[in-house]
Scaffold this motif. Structure first.
Motif, PDB file in Angstrom:
ATOM      1  N   PHE A 149       0.821  -1.214   0.000  1.00 12.32           N
ATOM      2  CA  PHE A 149       0.000   0.000   0.000  1.00 12.32           C
ATOM      3  C   PHE A 149       0.856   1.266   0.000  1.00 12.32           C
ATOM      4  O   PHE A 149       0.393   2.330   0.409  1.00 12.32           O
ATOM      5  CB  PHE A 149      -0.921  -0.009   1.222  1.00 12.32           C
ATOM      6  CG  PHE A 149      -1.993  -1.053   1.170  1.00 12.32           C
ATOM      7  CD1 PHE A 149      -3.157  -0.845   0.447  1.00 12.32           C
ATOM      8  CD2 PHE A 149      -1.824  -2.270   1.820  1.00 12.32           C
ATOM      9  CE1 PHE A 149      -4.148  -1.813   0.377  1.00 12.32           C
ATOM     10  CE2 PHE A 149      -2.815  -3.243   1.769  1.00 12.32           C
ATOM     11  CZ  PHE A 149      -3.977  -3.018   1.042  1.00 12.32           C
ATOM     12  N   GLN A 150       2.084   1.168  -0.490  1.00 11.83           N
ATOM     13  CA  GLN A 150       2.976   2.321  -0.430  1.00 11.83           C
ATOM     14  C   GLN A 150       2.460   3.496  -1.255  1.00 11.83           C
ATOM     15  O   GLN A 150       2.754   4.666  -0.954  1.00 11.83           O
ATOM     16  CB  GLN A 150       4.374   1.924  -0.882  1.00 11.83           C
ATOM     17  CG  GLN A 150       4.484   1.429  -2.313  1.00 11.83           C
ATOM     18  CD  GLN A 150       5.905   0.987  -2.651  1.00 11.83           C
ATOM     19  OE1 GLN A 150       6.828   1.228  -1.887  1.00 11.83           O
ATOM     20  NE2 GLN A 150       6.074   0.343  -3.798  1.00 11.83           N
ATOM     21  N   GLN A 152      -0.375   4.644  -1.221  1.00 11.96           N
ATOM     22  CA  GLN A 152      -1.334   5.389  -0.408  1.00 11.96           C
ATOM     23  C   GLN A 152      -0.660   6.186   0.709  1.00 11.96           C
ATOM     24  O   GLN A 152      -1.345   6.901   1.440  1.00 11.96           O
ATOM     25  CB  GLN A 152      -2.377   4.436   0.191  1.00 11.96           C
ATOM     26  CG  GLN A 152      -3.238   3.753  -0.848  1.00 11.96           C
ATOM     27  CD  GLN A 152      -4.365   2.953  -0.211  1.00 11.96           C
ATOM     28  OE1 GLN A 152      -4.657   3.088   0.968  1.00 11.96           O
ATOM     29  NE2 GLN A 152      -4.997   2.121  -1.015  1.00 11.96           N
ATOM     30  N   GLY A 153       0.640   6.029   0.868  1.00 11.16           N
ATOM     31  CA  GLY A 153       1.330   6.809   1.880  1.00 11.16           C
ATOM     32  C   GLY A 153       2.009   5.932   2.911  1.00 11.16           C
ATOM     33  O   GLY A 153       1.681   4.756   3.092  1.00 11.16           O
ATOM     34  N   ARG A 156       0.450   3.214   5.820  1.00 11.37           N
ATOM     35  CA  ARG A 156      -0.928   2.831   5.513  1.00 11.37           C
ATOM     36  C   ARG A 156      -1.136   1.322   5.627  1.00 11.37           C
ATOM     37  O   ARG A 156      -2.145   0.859   6.146  1.00 11.37           O
ATOM     38  CB  ARG A 156      -1.288   3.307   4.114  1.00 11.37           C
ATOM     39  CG  ARG A 156      -2.741   3.144   3.738  1.00 11.37           C
ATOM     40  CD  ARG A 156      -3.622   4.107   4.464  1.00 11.37           C
ATOM     41  NE  ARG A 156      -3.281   5.492   4.159  1.00 11.37           N
ATOM     42  CZ  ARG A 156      -4.017   6.521   4.535  1.00 11.37           C
ATOM     43  NH1 ARG A 156      -5.123   6.330   5.237  1.00 11.37           N
ATOM     44  NH2 ARG A 156      -3.648   7.748   4.249  1.00 11.37           N
ATOM     45  N   ARG A 159      -1.414   0.223   9.196  1.00  8.64           N
ATOM     46  CA  ARG A 159      -2.706   0.649   9.743  1.00  8.64           C
ATOM     47  C   ARG A 159      -3.809  -0.321   9.340  1.00  8.64           C
ATOM     48  O   ARG A 159      -4.640  -0.704  10.159  1.00  8.64           O
ATOM     49  CB  ARG A 159      -3.047   2.056   9.233  1.00  8.64           C
ATOM     50  CG  ARG A 159      -4.372   2.585   9.766  1.00  8.64           C
ATOM     51  CD  ARG A 159      -4.781   3.874   9.084  1.00  8.64           C
ATOM     52  NE  ARG A 159      -3.783   4.930   9.207  1.00  8.64           N
ATOM     53  CZ  ARG A 159      -3.961   6.153   8.717  1.00  8.64           C
ATOM     54  NH1 ARG A 159      -5.078   6.458   8.061  1.00  8.64           N
ATOM     55  NH2 ARG A 159      -3.016   7.064   8.877  1.00  8.64           N
ATOM     56  N   TYR A 160      -3.803  -0.748   8.074  1.00 16.89           N
ATOM     57  CA  TYR A 160      -4.823  -1.681   7.620  1.00 16.89           C
ATOM     58  C   TYR A 160      -4.710  -3.027   8.335  1.00 16.89           C
ATOM     59  O   TYR A 160      -5.730  -3.692   8.584  1.00 16.89           O
ATOM     60  CB  TYR A 160      -4.711  -1.887   6.107  1.00 16.89           C
ATOM     61  CG  TYR A 160      -5.123  -0.677   5.286  1.00 16.89           C
ATOM     62  CD1 TYR A 160      -6.015   0.264   5.784  1.00 16.89           C
ATOM     63  CD2 TYR A 160      -4.601  -0.476   4.009  1.00 16.89           C
ATOM     64  CE1 TYR A 160      -6.387   1.367   5.034  1.00 16.89           C
ATOM     65  CE2 TYR A 160      -4.962   0.627   3.249  1.00 16.89           C
ATOM     66  CZ  TYR A 160      -5.850   1.546   3.771  1.00 16.89           C
ATOM     67  OH  TYR A 160      -6.210   2.640   3.020  1.00 16.89           O
TER      68      TYR A 160
END
Length: 261
Positions: A149-150, A152-153, A156, A159-160
């Motif tokens: 998920f890089q 997306q920042g 992230r 966190r998911y």
């Protein structure tokens, strides 16, 4: 099937409030009972559980549907959180550690050593968990999730993973309540000690996000929510005889476990 109806009721300020009356919705009452029975239970008895009951809980909580999705949300259906089980008191299952294979509803052996005491010692205040028949470990490769998920920042993916773990925990709690078992989420862990204790189970790339000991409440035998209540708490009674008749003669590669109803 009749469904609950929303009935309007005037309020004192002249606005109208809608109230849902579910007295005509039997399924609503069933789920109310499950939610009412969902609780954090500790300590747990060392009394063994049948392997079929453990796998039924895992299949109900984190199993895979025919379309490949699972019973909890995951960002982009990535499912980075794995469920490992350290057992030492499961009838029909050798002591050791296993990975639950969601697609096959089976237990894949990882080690043949009982890791419960080492894992429990790595918590901050739950040494009692070593006596539970099974310890569920939620683990994820946070670095791999970050790479996935890089775009997306930063952070992230991790966190998911934590959000997904929370959904898994609630599923386990609800299925435990429906099956008459006790559990509690243990998030207070010594990171360094847990890394060392869990490495033989989850490998070096995964981090343990938390533990869920599973068993009967100490001194009581939890019952499915439809059963009569006793022992001073909903859904429990004092143990007075053999278990519920679940077949203990079970192979590790188990298929076709009856779904929760």
């Amino acid at each position: 099937m009749k469904r609950g109806r929303a009935r309007e009721q005037p309020s004192m300020d002249g606005t109208t409030t809608a109230h849902l009356h579910d007295d005509e919705h039997p399924d609503g009452r069933k789920w109310e009972a499950v939610l009412a029975a969902r609780t954090s239970t500790k300590p747990l008895s060392a009394e063994p559980l049948p392997a079929a009951q453990l796998i039924r809980l895992l299949d109900g909580a984190v199993g895979e549907r025919p379309d490949g999705s699972r019973r909890y949300p995951s960002a982009h259906a990535h499912y980075p959180v794995d469920v490992f089980v350290a057992v030492g008191g499961i009838d029909g299952l050798q002591s050791g550690a296993y990975l639950f294979h969601a697609a096959e509803s089976s237990m894949i052996p990882v080690t043949q050593r009982d890791h419960r005491h080492a894992l429990a010692r790595a918590t901050l205040d739950a040494a009692w968990a070593a006596e539970s028949p099974a310890l569920l470990l939620l683990a994820a490769d946070l670095d791999a999730a970050g790479r996935a998920f890089q775009a997306q920042g930063r952070g992230r993916g991790a966190r998911y993973c934590w959000i997904e773990a929370g959904a898994v925990v609630q599923n386990v709690h609800l299925c435990a309540a429906a099956l008459g078992l006790g559990t509690v989420f243990l998030g207070g862990i010594d990171d360094d000690a847990m890394r060392a204790a869990a490495q033989p189970v989850v490998g070096s790339s995964r981090s343990v996000l938390g533990l869920l000991p599973l068993g009967f409440a100490a001194g009581c035998l939890p019952q499915p929510v439809s059963a009569a209540t006793a022992c001073g708490a909903p859904g429990r009674r004092r143990r007075s005889g053999p278990d519920d008749g679940v077949n203990n003669d079970l192979l590790v590669e188990t298929r076709g476990i009856e779904p929760l109803t």
